[in-house]
Structure formats: structure tokens, C-alpha cells
Design an enzyme around this catalytic site. Structure first.
Site, PDB file in Angstrom:
ATOM      1  N   ASP A  18      -4.335  11.106  -7.068  1.00  0.00           N
ATOM      2  CA  ASP A  18      -4.228  10.076  -6.044  1.00  0.00           C
ATOM      3  C   ASP A  18      -2.780   9.673  -5.792  1.00  0.00           C
ATOM      4  OD1 ASP A  18      -5.184   8.190  -4.212  1.00  0.00           O
ATOM      5  OD2 ASP A  18      -5.301   6.628  -5.725  1.00  0.00           O
TER       6      ASP A  18
ATOM      7  N   CYS B 211       0.824  -1.211   0.000  1.00  0.00           N
ATOM      8  CA  CYS B 211       0.000   0.000   0.000  1.00  0.00           C
ATOM      9  C   CYS B 211       0.860   1.264   0.000  1.00  0.00           C
ATOM     10  CB  CYS B 211      -0.932   0.017   1.202  1.00  0.00           C
ATOM     11  SG  CYS B 211      -2.047   1.444   1.208  1.00  0.00           S
TER      12      CYS B 211
END
Length: 377
Positions: free
Chosen positions: A269, A16
Site C-alpha cells: 500500500d 492523505c
């Protein structure tokens, strides 16, 4: 793209890139979007649309951590400010917290759910673990059962890491077996610092190209019109002469900004950094932020910084250098700014080209692209 819970998540996936973003923010907010920010976002998002529809994309972190009441409030605000517009909601989740209450709500309000699952259990659990390092596959599968039980429309988002890239048909057939008819494959490129080195779990570019090509060969013979693979759909549009329907493959970008839980807006993002903070929607409207000079320059830089090697490439029309976040290796001539995934994309575009041309011809002559399966047969 709104992140009402910021970077907070109930999982601790090895790869992540977003969990570290919590260091950018004041922890006193508890990483929860306030009612004030929520209402401002809903109102501005709707007012900023020129057409008869308004779309909302809820991501994280993990948005289910906000609880059902938050999204019930969001829907109520959408109804208040809709002014006749049709409202669409997309919701990306790891599925772990989904239960029947969530299922009833998501079905009733017609949310389109993106469910993160990387493939069969062995491949999924390799990196998608919880805070205690335990596997999550069984919990995710229970979430899928909730969505199916309540007839919630969902698609799957699968990160393609180094191991899964070597098992393309296993991933593809598994996703079909769990009822996924809409698939997204996200190549994992985890860069180490500012070097041109990547983490051990990052996909190898050539393997990603083979992964796509192998799935393509099965899909184009058996599943056109029945299974929808995002990249394949986007490329069919490109081969028909349309602008890419995904920012990754457009010549310029800059329209896909990110809203954080505190109202801060960032360029993308993948560019949630102090340098790319554009403002706060409590001080300036979303529309003005997107149209302002810094964000226009950010989007134009995608085209302006393209290396000559890419400008001369025969498949530039399909790729346009892909996402700037992945442009950190050198071209064969030593020019910086080549995309790490270049070799993989080039392999896939050339491999798929004959069938894409055929499908584009069919579509432009008012024939269903799925007819390509009969032609191949």
C-alpha cells in the site's frame, strides 16, 4: 488489499498519501474496477487460499464510491467461487456516504467495517476535510449511527497526527464513548520528498511513544478483554513468542500486496510506484505474482537492509525496524535506514514490557490476560 475505486475519494484529507496515485493511471477507466477485473480477483483470491477460509479487504480511496451494486456483485461472485470456503469481508470507509441501504447490506453480509475517525471533533476536523475544505466530523458520526442502528461490526482507525498525539486520553476516551471496542492507531509520517524532513502535521516520534504508553496505562488497568487496541494485541502475541500478526513488525514482509482498480498489483500500500508494479492479474495469477522473485526480494529486503544499530537493539524482536517506508533517518553512528519512529517505539516497548510479560505468563498458563487488572489492583 483491493482498491476498486483506486485513489479516488470524496474527501481531501490534508495528510492523505494516496490521492496523488491517480496520476499513475489512465483516466479513461474513471477509476472504477471493471466486472472482468472483479471476477478475476474474487476467483483468484479464493483459489489461492490453502485453508477453509478466504478473506477480502476493500479499501480506497473511498470504496463506497463504487455503489452498493458493485459490492452485491462481489458477494455473488464470492458465493459462486467459494467451493465450501468461509468468506470474510473487511471494508475500510470514511463513513460519509453510509445510509440505511448500506447498513442493511453490511449487516446481512457480515462485513467488518473499519471507520476512519481521528478523535473528537476538533482533532478530527483539523485535517479530515471534504473537497471544499469543510469539516467532516458530523457526517462521519452519522455514518457511525448507521452502523450502530444496523448492528454492523466496526472498528475505528485513527491517524495519530502531531496534535492528537499530545492528547492521548482524550482520543481514547472519545473512541470508547462512540462505541468503538476495537481501535487502530496509525502514526502519521508524511515525508517531504526524498529528504529526512517531515510535514508539519507528522507525529513527533517521542510523542507517539508517550501517546501509546499513556493509553496503555489506562487500558491495562481498566479495559483488558473489553477494549481491543490492535498494537497491544499484536505485542502480546510477540511477547508470547509468536510471529507478529501485523506486517509492520515482522522480520520480513511481502504478503500484503495491493490490487488497483485496473488489475495492476503492487508490492505494498505504501509502495504503489512504477518501480513496485508487479504485474496485472488479468495476465498472471495473484498467487504467482506474490510468489514471484521480485516480491520475495521486496519482502526479504526489510531484514537485509536493517542497520546494525537496529540489529543490536534490545527490542528488535518486537519491532524489526517497523515499516521500510519510515526508514529514512540516520542512526547515532550515521548509518542510514533508521526508522523515523524508532524513539517512540523503543519508549513504548520498554514501558509496556513488565505488564506484557505478566499478561504473556497468564496466557501461557491458561489464564485470561485480563487477570492482569486484578494483579495490578
Amino acid at each position: 488489499m483491493a482498491k476498486p475505486s483506486g485513489a479516488i475519494c470524496n474527501l481531501n484529507c490534508t495528510y492523505c498519501f494516496y490521492l496523488e496515485k491517480e496520476l499513475l493511471f489512465d483516466r479513461t477507466s474513471r477509476f472504477r474496477m471493471s466486472d472482468e477485473v472483479l471476477e478475476a480477483y474474487v476467483r483468484q483470491q479464493i483459489e489461492g487460499q490453502r485453508g477453509s477460509e478466504a478473506s477480502f479487504a476493500w479499501q480506497g480511496g473511498e470504496p463506497t464510491l463504487m455503489g452498493l451494486d458493485f459490492f452485491k456483485k462481489a458477494v455473488a461472485l464470492q458465493h459462486r467461487y467459494a467451493n465450501g470456503r468461509a468468506i470474510h469481508n473487511a471494508f475500510q470507509t470514511n463513513g460519509v456516504l453510509l445510509d440505511d441501504a448500506w447498513g442493511e447490506f453490511l449487516h446481512r453480509e457480515r462485513f467488518l467495517v473499519g471507520l476512519s475517525i481521528d478523535g473528537p471533533q476538533e482533532l478530527h476536523d483539523l485535517y479530515r476535510v471534504d473537497k471544499g475544505g469543510k469539516p467532516t466530523f458530523d457526517k462521519v458520526m452519522r455514518g457511525i449511527e448507521v452502523l450502530q442502528r444496523h448492528r454492523v461490526d466496526f472498528n475505528t482507525l485513527s491517524v495519530v497526527h502531531r496534535e492528537s498525539a499530545r492528547r492521548p486520553l482524550e482520543v481514547y476516551e472519545f473512541l470508547k464513548s462512540i462505541g468503538s471496542t476495537h481501535m487502530q492507531f496509525i502514526p502519521l509520517v508524511d515525508r517531504i520528498g526524498v529528504t529526512d524532513q517531515v510535514a508539519a502535521w507528522s507525529v513527533i516520534a517521542e510523542d507517539y511513544g508517550t501517546f501509546l504508553s499513556t493509553i496503555w496505562d489506562t487500558w491495562v488497568r481498566r479495559d483488558v478483554g473489553r477494549i481491543f487496541v490492535q498494537l497491544f494485541d499484536v505485542m502480546l502475541g510477540v511477547w508470547m513468542g509468536q510471529p507478529a500478526g501485523l506486517c509492520l513488525f515482522r522480520e520480513t514482509c511481502g504478503d500484503a500486496v495491493v490490487l488497483e482498480h485496473n488489475g495492476d498489483v503492487y508490492s505494498c500500500d505504501h509502495f504503489v510506484t512504477p518501480r513496485h508494479r508487479l504485474g496485472n492479474l488479468l495476465d498472471q495469477s495473484l498467487g504467482d505474482i506474490v510468489r514471484d522473485v521480485p516480491q520475495r526480494q521486496f519482502g526479504q529486503a526489510k531484514a537485509d537492509t536493517l542497520p546494525q544499530y537496529c540489529r543490536d537493539c534490545e527490542v528488535r524482536f518486537a519491532c524489526h525496524g517497523e515499516c521500510p517506508k519510515n526508514r529514512f533517518i540516520n542512526t547515532p553512528a550515521g548509518e542510514p535506514g533508521l526508522n523515523y519512529l524508532c524513539a517512540g517505539y523503543k519508549h513504548f516497548f520498554k514501558h509496556a514490557n513488565p505488564r506484557l510479560r505478566g499478561m504473556a505468563w497468564l496466557a501461557m498458563h491458561h489464564e485470561p490476560p485480563a487477570k492482569i487488572m486484578d494483579i495490578i489492583e
